[in-house]
Scaffold this motif. Structure first.
Motif, PDB file in Angstrom:
ATOM      1  N   THR A   1      -0.978   0.836  -6.557  1.00 23.83           N
ATOM      2  CA  THR A   1      -0.599  -0.711  -6.483  1.00 23.83           C
ATOM      3  C   THR A   1      -0.986  -1.037  -5.144  1.00 23.83           C
ATOM      4  O   THR A   1      -0.562   0.811  -4.596  1.00 23.83           O
TER       5      THR A   1
ATOM      6  N   ARG B   1       4.895  -6.859  -0.273  1.00 21.69           N
ATOM      7  CA  ARG B   1       3.796  -7.624  -1.876  1.00 21.69           C
ATOM      8  C   ARG B   1       3.104  -6.360  -2.398  1.00 21.69           C
ATOM      9  O   ARG B   1       2.753  -5.298  -1.299  1.00 21.69           O
ATOM     10  N   TRP B   2       3.189  -6.743  -3.432  1.00 22.89           N
ATOM     11  CA  TRP B   2       3.186  -4.865  -4.000  1.00 22.89           C
ATOM     12  C   TRP B   2       1.269  -6.750  -5.038  1.00 22.89           C
ATOM     13  O   TRP B   2       1.793  -7.389  -5.737  1.00 22.89           O
ATOM     14  N   GLU B   3       0.244  -5.134  -5.035  1.00 23.92           N
ATOM     15  CA  GLU B   3      -1.077  -5.272  -5.464  1.00 23.92           C
ATOM     16  C   GLU B   3      -1.799  -4.418  -6.866  1.00 23.92           C
ATOM     17  O   GLU B   3      -1.283  -3.513  -6.025  1.00 23.92           O
TER      18      GLU B   3
ATOM     19  N   ARG C   1       2.209  -0.705 -10.980  1.00 21.63           N
ATOM     20  CA  ARG C   1       2.789  -2.221  -9.859  1.00 21.63           C
ATOM     21  C   ARG C   1       3.877  -2.567 -10.008  1.00 21.63           C
ATOM     22  O   ARG C   1       4.749  -2.302  -9.330  1.00 21.63           O
TER      23      ARG C   1
ATOM     24  N   GLU D   1       5.570  -9.124  -7.600  1.00 19.06           N
ATOM     25  CA  GLU D   1       4.706  -9.835  -6.902  1.00 19.06           C
ATOM     26  C   GLU D   1       5.026  -9.964  -4.860  1.00 19.06           C
ATOM     27  O   GLU D   1       4.596  -9.112  -3.837  1.00 19.06           O
TER      28      GLU D   1
END
Length: 146
Positions: free
Chosen positions: A101, A93-95, A14, A75
């Motif tokens: 990711t 958005r990054w998860e 991520r 995030e």
């Protein structure tokens, strides 16, 4: 209201994905339509930063400035423009997703005037373009290092 969201899983950590995708200077490398980026405020990126973009869309050159209204490194990044007939908000958005990711790219906007009619046609076109952009970002970040 136009609301288009796409996502992909990139097989990189991520921090790597967010650092690259969240850096406006990299946008011309993975966004097909963005040709140039210029800082209006001084780097580094933070809430309140302003960046001028030059893009090509539907055969026209568009110049617009995004203001970064939310930025939590790794995030979420939210930028907004109020210029022109089609004000837009773009959200990244990054998860974490396994060893990779999940990146979500969302564009929302409320067109006015003639753009209200164009919005019906624009949403599918935007979705195709955004899907291609994320595919390009994935290819760039997953490419073997030289």
């Amino acid at each position: 209201m136009v609301d288009v969201q796409v996502e992909t899983v990139i097989n990189r950590p991520r921090a790597v994905v967010a650092d690259y995708a969240g850096n406006p200077e990299n946008a011309p490398e993975w966004y097909a339509n963005i040709k140039r980026v210029r800082w209006v405020t001084e780097p580094p990126l933070s809430r309140g930063s302003r960046i001028a973009f030059s893009a090509e869309f539907l055969g026209r050159e568009l110049d617009y400035t995004y203001e970064f209204v939310e930025f939590v490194p790794g995030e979420v990044l939210v930028m907004r423009t109020s210029q022109g007939p089609f004000p837009m908000q773009t959200t990244y958005r990054w998860e974490d997703h396994g060893a990779g990711t999940r990146m979500t790219l969302r564009n929302t906007g409320k067109p006015s005037g003639f753009s209200k009619l164009a919005a019906l046609v624009m949403a599918p076109m935007m979705k195709r373009a955004m899907t291609k952009d994320l595919r390009r970002l994935k290819a760039v970040l997953e490419a073997p290092e030289a």
